[in-house]
Design an enzyme around this catalytic site. Structure first.
Site, PDB file in Angstrom:
ATOM      1  N   ASN A 213       0.830  -1.162   0.151  1.00 40.26           N
ATOM      2  CA  ASN A 213      -0.060   0.136  -0.014  1.00 40.26           C
ATOM      3  C   ASN A 213       0.912   1.122   0.091  1.00 40.26           C
ATOM      4  OD1 ASN A 213       0.588   0.974   2.768  1.00 40.26           O
ATOM      5  ND2 ASN A 213      -0.379  -1.242   3.241  1.00 40.26           N
ATOM      6  N   ASP A 282      -4.298  -6.413   5.286  1.00 39.64           N
ATOM      7  CA  ASP A 282      -5.432  -7.209   5.942  1.00 39.64           C
ATOM      8  C   ASP A 282      -5.164  -8.454   5.525  1.00 39.64           C
ATOM      9  OD1 ASP A 282      -6.469  -5.155   7.669  1.00 39.64           O
ATOM     10  OD2 ASP A 282      -7.642  -4.447   5.963  1.00 39.64           O
ATOM     11  N   LYS A 292       7.616 -17.274 -11.126  1.00 41.40           N
ATOM     12  CA  LYS A 292       6.630 -16.269 -11.449  1.00 41.40           C
ATOM     13  C   LYS A 292       5.582 -16.744 -12.208  1.00 41.40           C
ATOM     14  CE  LYS A 292       6.629 -12.387 -14.549  1.00 41.40           C
ATOM     15  NZ  LYS A 292       7.292 -11.561 -15.871  1.00 41.40           N
ATOM     16  N   ASP A 311      -4.033  -9.681  13.052  1.00 41.10           N
ATOM     17  CA  ASP A 311      -3.966  -8.295  13.642  1.00 41.10           C
ATOM     18  C   ASP A 311      -2.811  -8.112  14.535  1.00 41.10           C
ATOM     19  OD1 ASP A 311      -4.527  -5.971  15.056  1.00 41.10           O
ATOM     20  OD2 ASP A 311      -6.426  -5.823  13.939  1.00 41.10           O
ATOM     21  N   ILE A 312      -2.008  -7.528  14.203  1.00 42.04           N
ATOM     22  CA  ILE A 312      -0.433  -7.558  15.225  1.00 42.04           C
ATOM     23  C   ILE A 312      -1.210  -6.638  16.627  1.00 42.04           C
ATOM     24  CG2 ILE A 312       1.533  -6.499  15.399  1.00 42.04           C
ATOM     25  CD1 ILE A 312       1.994  -6.730  12.436  1.00 42.04           C
ATOM     26  N   PHE A 332      -3.528   3.164  15.420  1.00 48.04           N
ATOM     27  CA  PHE A 332      -3.725   4.132  14.437  1.00 48.04           C
ATOM     28  C   PHE A 332      -4.842   3.690  13.533  1.00 48.04           C
ATOM     29  CE2 PHE A 332      -0.963   7.708  13.876  1.00 48.04           C
ATOM     30  CZ  PHE A 332      -0.298   7.691  14.907  1.00 48.04           C
ATOM     31  N   LYS A 346     -13.091   1.495  16.424  1.00 40.69           N
ATOM     32  CA  LYS A 346     -11.727   0.902  16.358  1.00 40.69           C
ATOM     33  C   LYS A 346     -11.144   0.638  17.661  1.00 40.69           C
ATOM     34  CE  LYS A 346     -10.414   0.837  12.351  1.00 40.69           C
ATOM     35  NZ  LYS A 346      -9.668   0.904  11.046  1.00 40.69           N
ATOM     36  N   LYS A 350     -10.421  -3.003  19.470  1.00 44.12           N
ATOM     37  CA  LYS A 350      -9.140  -3.366  19.511  1.00 44.12           C
ATOM     38  C   LYS A 350      -8.621  -3.519  21.160  1.00 44.12           C
ATOM     39  CE  LYS A 350      -7.441  -2.492  15.136  1.00 44.12           C
ATOM     40  NZ  LYS A 350      -6.831  -3.186  14.219  1.00 44.12           N
TER      41      LYS A 350
HETATM   42  O1  C5P Z   1      -8.227  -2.755  11.723  1.00 47.64           O
HETATM   43  P1  C5P Z   1      -7.471  -1.722  11.121  1.00 47.64           P
HETATM   44  O2  C5P Z   1      -6.474  -2.476  10.203  1.00 47.64           O
HETATM   45  O3  C5P Z   1      -8.124  -0.520  10.428  1.00 47.64           O
HETATM   46  O4  C5P Z   1      -6.570  -0.953  12.311  1.00 47.64           O
HETATM   47  C1  C5P Z   1      -5.572  -0.198  12.409  1.00 47.64           C
HETATM   48  C2  C5P Z   1      -4.675  -0.288  13.521  1.00 47.64           C
HETATM   49  O5  C5P Z   1      -4.329  -1.782  13.564  1.00 47.64           O
HETATM   50  C3  C5P Z   1      -3.377   0.211  13.320  1.00 47.64           C
HETATM   51  O6  C5P Z   1      -2.802   0.595  14.286  1.00 47.64           O
HETATM   52  C4  C5P Z   1      -2.531  -0.852  12.568  1.00 47.64           C
HETATM   53  O7  C5P Z   1      -0.848  -0.762  12.845  1.00 47.64           O
HETATM   54  C5  C5P Z   1      -3.100  -2.157  13.488  1.00 47.64           C
HETATM   55  N1  C5P Z   1      -2.984  -3.427  12.571  1.00 47.64           N
HETATM   56  C6  C5P Z   1      -2.243  -4.298  12.884  1.00 47.64           C
HETATM   57  N2  C5P Z   1      -2.262  -5.721  12.361  1.00 47.64           N
HETATM   58  C7  C5P Z   1      -2.992  -5.569  11.269  1.00 47.64           C
HETATM   59  C8  C5P Z   1      -3.884  -4.739  10.934  1.00 47.64           C
HETATM   60  C9  C5P Z   1      -3.917  -3.611  11.617  1.00 47.64           C
HETATM   61  O8  C5P Z   1      -1.641  -4.243  14.072  1.00 47.64           O
HETATM   62  N3  C5P Z   1      -3.099  -6.847  10.746  1.00 47.64           N
END
Ligand code: C5P
Length: 408
Positions: A213, A282, A292, A311-312, A332, A346, A350
């Site tokens: 991205n 995502d 390739k 989701d980290i 963020f 959000k 979270k």
């Molecule tokens: O759910 P969303 O992706 O919009 O949330 C954004 C927040 O979650 C940001 O702080 C991003 O760094 C974190 N995030 C993450 N791991 C992911 C997706 C988002 O840590 N796989």
């Protein structure tokens, strides 16, 4: 940014070829709004002329304690009391040894000895041949200077004017500039360990292509820098970006979301703050092709399957809660509309104390941004400003919310 507006820096030069870098440092300080008074030893004037430093600082250079300009005949007292900081760049091995002994037979050493220690920091940028640098006498002297309240800024590594390669080069002007700016920031995160994720991730499809991205990493890098300036120990887990590492920040480069998860979980083990700035993908391709993916010539596009990345932020925040830990997590949200609602939702989803919202298309790749802070008490806007300014404001907001702070 006039980062040093109102600051008065005394820039001391001693004998060394690195004096040529001090000309650039002087220019950077002046450009940032500082007034700069240059003081040179006799040896320094062998390497660069006082006229050069006068032209760059806009002030006449002092080279002697007998300078007749001072009505009281005491330039060492007057100069050291006017200063907000004294920076010695370059500091030669000999001059460092002289400082250790408290010698004062010429203006610069006299001024360093006469400085009011509690209010005027002394920053030292050593510069010398690698053998001189690694000599036990030099290392012993530097430890002593540190114990005596000076701040030794370290050295660079690489090719030296003498033709040898190793440690001992003076840091580059921009690095010294960053350290001087940092010196003046309030140390609101002293003693904290902070982990910041930044940039995009890259999810490989095959050895040639992948999905990523537009995140530039600038906001996350600014937060890492601001946290370091505020006295924290910082680990920056960076996706693929082309940005220089902020001074004295530990950087771990990663590519995919899975790599970022692994590096972040590890770094957060002994951290007190986690700021998730990264724009993590995502989804990742369900399969990674070893070779390739080729066109079949029949006009048929491949059908790609995706699986969701973990989701980290969620994982780290949950893990910390499960262990009853003290990790303060900040997320963020990059949105394109309805920022307040999305950011609030959000934060709740979270399960974190602070969520920072911004509008994606207005921040990606830009040098400035505006932020919306959402916490249990409501919503607060940090208006549009350079990302480093916002990062410093955010760091102050985080510091004010740390449980460890309210106990102090
Ligand atoms: O759910 P969303 O992706 O919009 O949330 C954004 C927040 O979650 C940001 O702080 C991003 O760094 C974190 N995030 C993450 N791991 C992911 C997706 C988002 O840590 N796989």
């Amino acid at each position: 940014m006039q980062e040093l507006a109102g600051k008065h820096i005394v820039l001391g030069l001693t004998g060394g070829i690195a004096c040529y870098k001090s000309a650039e440092l002087c220019r950077l300080l002046v450009k940032a709004g500082a007034t700069v008074q240059v003081v040179m030893t006799e040896a320094a004037a062998q390497f660069i002329t006082p006229v050069t430093m006068q032209a760059l600082s806009g002030r006449r250079v002092y080279t002697s304690q007998w300078d007749a300009r001072e009505p009281n005949g005491m330039p060492h007292i007057n100069l050291s009391r006017e200063a907000d900081a004294i920076v010695l760049a370059p500091a030669s091995a000999d001059f460092i040894a002289r400082l250790v002994q408290g010698r004062s037979d010429e203006l610069l050493s006299l001024m360093c000895l006469a400085r009011p220690m509690e209010r005027v920091p002394l920053l030292i940028a050593p510069a010398m041949n690698r053998e001189m640098w690694s000599h036990p006498a030099t290392q012993r002297n530097l430890r002593q200077l540190d114990a005596d309240g000076a701040r030794v800024l370290g050295v660079g590594n690489g090719w030296q004017a003498c033709g040898e390669t190793g440690d001992g080069r003076m840091l580059e002007a921009v690095q010294l500039f960053e350290d001087i700016v940092a010196q003046f920031q309030p140390k609101v995160l002293a003693g904290e360990r902070i982990v910041v994720t930044a940039g995009p991730t890259f999810e490989a499809l095959d050895p040639i292509r992948g999905i990523t991205n537009h995140s530039s990493g600038k906001m996350g890098f600014a937060i890492a820098r601001a946290a370091r300036e505020a006295g924290a120990e910082v680990t920056l887990v960076a996706g693929p970006v082309h940005l220089p590492t902020p001074r004295n920040v530990r950087r771990v480069d990663v590519v995919s979301a899975a790599d970022m998860l692994q590096a972040t979980v590890l770094a957060c083990e002994d951290a007190s703050v986690f700021v998730a700035t990264a724009a993590v993908a995502d989804w990742r391709p369900a399969a990674h092709s070893e070779h390739k993916i080729k066109k079949d010539g029949g006009g048929k596009a491949p059908s790609l399957q995706f699986v969701e990345n973990e989701d980290i932020l969620l994982t780290v925040a949950k893990g910390a809660r499960a262990q009853g830990g003290q990790l303060f997590c900040v997320g963020f949200a990059a949105e394109s509309e309805n920022l307040v609602e999305h950011a609030k939702a959000k934060r709740a989803r979270k399960g974190i104390p602070l969520l920072v919202g911004n509008i994606g298309p207005l921040t990606f790749g830009q040098d400035d941004n505006s932020l919306l802070l959402v916490d249990a008490d409501g919503v607060r806007e940090l208006p549009r400003a350079p990302k480093l300014t916002l990062a410093r404001e955010l760091v102050a907001e985080i510091a004010a919310r740390l449980p460890s702070r309210s106990r102090r």
